[in-house]
Design an enzyme around this catalytic site. Structure first.
Site, PDB file in Angstrom:
ATOM      1  N   GLU A   2      55.397 108.499  33.234  1.00 39.30           N
ATOM      2  CA  GLU A   2      53.761 108.261  33.276  1.00 39.30           C
ATOM      3  C   GLU A   2      53.081 109.709  33.776  1.00 39.30           C
ATOM      4  O   GLU A   2      52.058 109.960  33.332  1.00 39.30           O
ATOM      5  CB  GLU A   2      53.393 107.044  33.796  1.00 39.30           C
ATOM      6  N   GLY A  22      59.593  98.552  38.060  1.00 42.82           N
ATOM      7  CA  GLY A  22      58.225  98.689  37.796  1.00 42.82           C
ATOM      8  C   GLY A  22      57.745  97.179  37.961  1.00 42.82           C
ATOM      9  O   GLY A  22      57.704  96.605  39.199  1.00 42.82           O
ATOM     10  N   GLY A  23      57.285  96.513  36.948  1.00 46.04           N
ATOM     11  CA  GLY A  23      56.738  95.444  36.884  1.00 46.04           C
ATOM     12  C   GLY A  23      57.309  94.412  37.760  1.00 46.04           C
ATOM     13  O   GLY A  23      56.659  93.658  38.682  1.00 46.04           O
ATOM     14  N   HIS A  59      58.077 110.959  36.923  1.00 45.24           N
ATOM     15  CA  HIS A  59      58.213 109.677  36.386  1.00 45.24           C
ATOM     16  C   HIS A  59      57.414 110.124  35.015  1.00 45.24           C
ATOM     17  O   HIS A  59      56.614 110.990  34.917  1.00 45.24           O
ATOM     18  CB  HIS A  59      57.224 108.840  36.862  1.00 45.24           C
ATOM     19  N   SER A  72      62.068  97.905  32.460  1.00 42.05           N
ATOM     20  CA  SER A  72      62.184  96.379  32.097  1.00 42.05           C
ATOM     21  C   SER A  72      63.261  95.680  32.833  1.00 42.05           C
ATOM     22  O   SER A  72      63.588  94.901  32.223  1.00 42.05           O
ATOM     23  CB  SER A  72      62.171  96.267  30.533  1.00 42.05           C
ATOM     24  N   GLY A  92      57.928  99.010  30.997  1.00 41.18           N
ATOM     25  CA  GLY A  92      56.739  98.231  30.721  1.00 41.18           C
ATOM     26  C   GLY A  92      56.589  97.540  29.357  1.00 41.18           C
ATOM     27  O   GLY A  92      55.748  96.863  29.177  1.00 41.18           O
ATOM     28  N   ASN A 151      58.790 100.693  42.057  1.00 35.99           N
ATOM     29  CA  ASN A 151      57.845 101.470  41.638  1.00 35.99           C
ATOM     30  C   ASN A 151      56.561 100.708  41.305  1.00 35.99           C
ATOM     31  O   ASN A 151      56.371 100.041  40.516  1.00 35.99           O
ATOM     32  CB  ASN A 151      58.119 102.174  40.328  1.00 35.99           C
ATOM     33  N   TRP A 152      55.693 100.737  42.391  1.00 39.00           N
ATOM     34  CA  TRP A 152      54.450  99.907  42.408  1.00 39.00           C
ATOM     35  C   TRP A 152      53.367 100.441  41.480  1.00 39.00           C
ATOM     36  O   TRP A 152      52.306  99.751  40.859  1.00 39.00           O
ATOM     37  CB  TRP A 152      53.927  99.857  43.693  1.00 39.00           C
ATOM     38  N   LYS A 153      53.409 101.688  40.950  1.00 36.48           N
ATOM     39  CA  LYS A 153      52.625 102.318  40.219  1.00 36.48           C
ATOM     40  C   LYS A 153      51.138 102.299  40.842  1.00 36.48           C
ATOM     41  O   LYS A 153      50.925 102.261  42.018  1.00 36.48           O
ATOM     42  CB  LYS A 153      52.688 101.854  38.898  1.00 36.48           C
ATOM     43  N   GLU A 169      65.255 106.600  32.705  1.00 36.41           N
ATOM     44  CA  GLU A 169      64.371 105.614  32.309  1.00 36.41           C
ATOM     45  C   GLU A 169      63.978 105.984  30.937  1.00 36.41           C
ATOM     46  O   GLU A 169      63.009 106.748  30.607  1.00 36.41           O
ATOM     47  CB  GLU A 169      63.208 105.693  33.007  1.00 36.41           C
TER      48      GLU A 169
HETATM   49  P1  PGA Z   1      59.156  98.588  34.376  1.00 36.55           P
HETATM   50  O1  PGA Z   1      58.922 100.106  34.977  1.00 36.55           O
HETATM   51  O2  PGA Z   1      60.401  98.036  35.195  1.00 36.55           O
HETATM   52  O3  PGA Z   1      57.991  97.795  34.345  1.00 36.55           O
HETATM   53  O4  PGA Z   1      59.535  98.849  32.910  1.00 36.55           O
HETATM   54  C1  PGA Z   1      60.019 101.043  35.392  1.00 36.55           C
HETATM   55  C2  PGA Z   1      59.465 102.055  35.654  1.00 36.55           C
HETATM   56  O5  PGA Z   1      58.327 102.765  35.124  1.00 36.55           O
HETATM   57  O6  PGA Z   1      59.845 102.803  37.004  1.00 36.55           O
END
Ligand code: PGA
Length: 248
Positions: A96, A233-234, A94, A212, A172, A9-11, A166
């Site tokens: 966010e 994500g990251g 998601h 994470s 994050g 997930n590149w966000k 999640e």
């Molecule tokens: P993260 O993000 O791996 O950076 O914690 C995961 C996500 O939000 O899908």
């Protein structure tokens, strides 16, 4: 046997030219046919990323979409636009999007129903906050999110869905849930699907853990009975993603 699905997930990261560079860098590193590899990228990166990923095992997904076919919805992306571009997967709900863009369980449900109608596979996100976990209502909260997300979804459709568990406190933050915590909730989600539908649907649906995920934590997480991969994500923006995809 469920095929694992590992999605990045590149966000809100990567310009179109950076996206092409990243796909080209990761292409040889994620070449693992045993798992489904999906890069969910910003809308503007979808077309160049699909072009760059041609001939590889990488499938390109979207991070969001609207629940209407077309019309006066300035700034939104329709499911037909995604399908026409060659997208197969779309992240829905998601945390966010829920926190910053006022998405609710009801809009998540509308999007899930629309995604299926258009032949897209939704990656449906759910997860509890730290306060909810401390209050002991994690599973109640997630069961409610799941039950609403799957309203008006048939068993046949549900069997092909992907759910991403999640925990919000793990996104994050570098604070990955323990393997036991992640497995416990993923197994609870599967039981909830069995209640809504039946055992066969529950056995078919794929449930990811997200929050994470790293090259270090992936092997143990993905070895759990009810964890069918991850939403990353990251770490999906780095060569480390190759190690996550080749976690075994
Ligand atoms: P993260 O993000 O791996 O950076 O914690 C995961 C996500 O939000 O899908």
């Amino acid at each position: 046997m469920r095929k694992k699905i590992i999605a990045g997930n590149w966000k809100m990261n990567m310009t179109p030219s950076q996206a092409v560079e990243l796909v080209n860098t990761l292409k040889p590193l994620v070449a693992n046919e045993e798992v489904d590899v999906v890069f969910c990228v910003p809308a503007i990166d979808i077309i160049p990323a699909i072009e760059a990923a041609k001939g590889s095992n990488i499938q390109i997904g979207a991070e969001n979409m609207y629940f209407k076919d077309n019309g006066a919805f300035t700034g939104e992306i329709s499911p037909d636009m995604l399908v026409d571009a060659g997208v197969k997967y779309v992240i829905i709900g998601h945390s966010e999007r829920r926190e910053y863009f006022a998405e609710t369980d009801e809009t998540v449900n509308l999007k899930v129903v629309k995604a299926f109608e258009k032949g897209l596979t939704p990656i449906i996100c759910c997860g509890e906050s730290l306060i909810q976990r401390e209050q002991g209502v994690t599973m109640d909260w997630i069961r409610m999110q799941i039950k609403i997300a799957f309203q008006n979804v048939t068993a046949e459709q549900a069997a092909t869905a992907v759910i991403a568990y999640e925990p919000i406190w793990a996104i994050g933050t570098g604070k990955v849930a323990t393997t036991e915590q992640a497995q416990e909730v993923c197994s609870g989600i599967r039981a909830c699907i069995a209640e809504i539908y039946d055992e066969a649907t529950a056995a078919a649906i794929r449930i990811q853990y997200g929050g994470s995920v790293s090259a270090a934590s992936a092997p143990e997480l993905f070895a759990q009975a009810d964890i069918d991969g991850g939403l990353v994500g990251g770490a999906s923006l780095k060569p480390d993603f190759g190690k996550i995809v080749n976690y075994k």
